[in-house]
Design a protein around this motif. Structure first.
Motif, PDB file in Angstrom:
ATOM      1  N   UNK A  44       0.845  -1.204   0.000  1.00  0.00           N
ATOM      2  CA  UNK A  44       0.000   0.000   0.000  1.00  0.00           C
ATOM      3  C   UNK A  44       0.869   1.238   0.000  1.00  0.00           C
ATOM      4  N   UNK A  45       1.979   1.175   0.768  1.00  0.00           N
ATOM      5  CA  UNK A  45       2.887   2.322   0.859  1.00  0.00           C
ATOM      6  C   UNK A  45       3.516   2.631  -0.509  1.00  0.00           C
ATOM      7  N   UNK A  46       3.794   1.561  -1.279  1.00  0.00           N
ATOM      8  CA  UNK A  46       4.378   1.757  -2.613  1.00  0.00           C
ATOM      9  C   UNK A  46       3.357   2.340  -3.585  1.00  0.00           C
ATOM     10  N   UNK A  47       2.074   2.251  -3.237  1.00  0.00           N
ATOM     11  CA  UNK A  47       1.041   2.861  -4.086  1.00  0.00           C
ATOM     12  C   UNK A  47       0.142   1.860  -4.777  1.00  0.00           C
ATOM     13  N   UNK A  48       0.220   0.587  -4.372  1.00  0.00           N
ATOM     14  CA  UNK A  48      -0.602  -0.430  -5.049  1.00  0.00           C
ATOM     15  C   UNK A  48      -1.696  -0.942  -4.104  1.00  0.00           C
ATOM     16  N   UNK A  49      -2.548  -1.819  -4.646  1.00  0.00           N
ATOM     17  CA  UNK A  49      -3.686  -2.345  -3.893  1.00  0.00           C
ATOM     18  C   UNK A  49      -3.468  -3.827  -3.601  1.00  0.00           C
ATOM     19  N   UNK A  50      -3.150  -4.177  -2.353  1.00  0.00           N
ATOM     20  CA  UNK A  50      -2.856  -5.578  -2.021  1.00  0.00           C
ATOM     21  C   UNK A  50      -4.034  -6.514  -2.275  1.00  0.00           C
ATOM     22  N   UNK A  51      -5.254  -5.946  -2.468  1.00  0.00           N
ATOM     23  CA  UNK A  51      -6.437  -6.794  -2.687  1.00  0.00           C
ATOM     24  C   UNK A  51      -6.659  -7.125  -4.159  1.00  0.00           C
TER      25      UNK A  51
END
Ligand SMILES: Nc1nc2c(ncn2[C@@H]2O[C@H](COP(=O)(O)OP(=O)(O)OP(=O)(O)O)[C@@H](O)[C@H]2O)c(=O)[nH]1
Ligand SMILES: [Zn+2]
Length: 205
Positions: A32-39
């Motif tokens: 999430x911190x990198x800017x992506x969606x873990x879901x």
């Protein structure tokens, strides 16, 4: 557990390691911190894979070099000259950035009655490589472990490696190589033995 304590005086032995779930949650935070969606579909299993990969990449924390180096042989017909295992490939991770360090180790010793199984030398490189490292520490640890367990007349270790923290980010110097050496015993006190080690490492390529 004894083996871990011997070679790894770390907080994890005192406080206990985080659970698999906590480690996977930490990966989700970084995603999430990198800017992506873990879901999203492509990332849903990524935390599990990352934790599994870390288990392998950092498996050296659960192994003790002295357990591997304990097996020695004495029947070598009085052989007491240099034993060199060179070009041992290894992967490690730098302790500053947790980015890969990729290189080769060259490990030699002068036997004093006993010799090591050759594969054990490469195993020791892997044990120290599969931890967070500086190249200097890793070089000294390999030499120290062999010197202390085998008690040979001398140990010489050279590591050549590329640090991805210098290649992929920061100063961006792809292809630069760092060389480190540690010498003990006769390799330290006798310039001729040291020179012989160097020429054996460099000479027959
Ligand atoms: N001596 C040594 N330094 C290392 C090793 N691996 C990485 N480093 C260095 O560790 C240093 C950490 O420096 P810092 O200034 O704290 O961190 P940084 O801002 O990320 O540094 P830069 O890489 O220069 O951007 C860097 O100079 C790295 O090149 C290693 O094995 N041995
Ligand atoms: Zn680094």
């Amino acid at each position: 557990m004894d083996a871990i304590v011997k070679n790894f005086p770390s907080q994890t032995d005192v406080d206990g390691r985080p659970s698999q779930k906590e480690a996977e949650d930490a990966v989700r935070v970084l995603l999430r911190w990198a800017g992506d969606d873990p879901q999203r579909e492509g990332l849903i299993d990524t935390p599990t894979r990352v934790v599994k990969a870390y288990k392998e990449l950092f498996s050296g924390y659960d192994l003790a070099a002295e357990d591997v180096l304990g097996r020695t042989f004495e029947e070598v017909a009085g052989f007491d000259d240099i034993v060199l295992v060179k070009d041992i490939p290894f992967h490690s991770h730098c302790e500053h950035h947790m980015l890969p360090v990729v290189g080769h180790a060259h490990v030699a010793y002068l036997p004093e009655g006993r010799v090591l199984g050759l594969s054990k030398i490469a195993r020791v490189v892997d044990i120290f490589g599969r931890r967070l490292q500086t190249q200097e520490t890793m070089t000294a640890q390999i030499a120290g472990a062999i010197a202390e367990t085998l008690r040979p007349r001398g140990v010489a270790v050279m590591i050549e490696a590329e640090h991805m923290c210098m290649a992929m980010r920061g100063v961006l110097k792809q292809g630069s190589t760092t060389l480190t050496t540690t010498f003990t015993g006769a390799f330290k006190t006798d310039a001729a033995e040291q020179a012989r080690f160097m020429s054996m490492v460099r000479g027959f390529r």
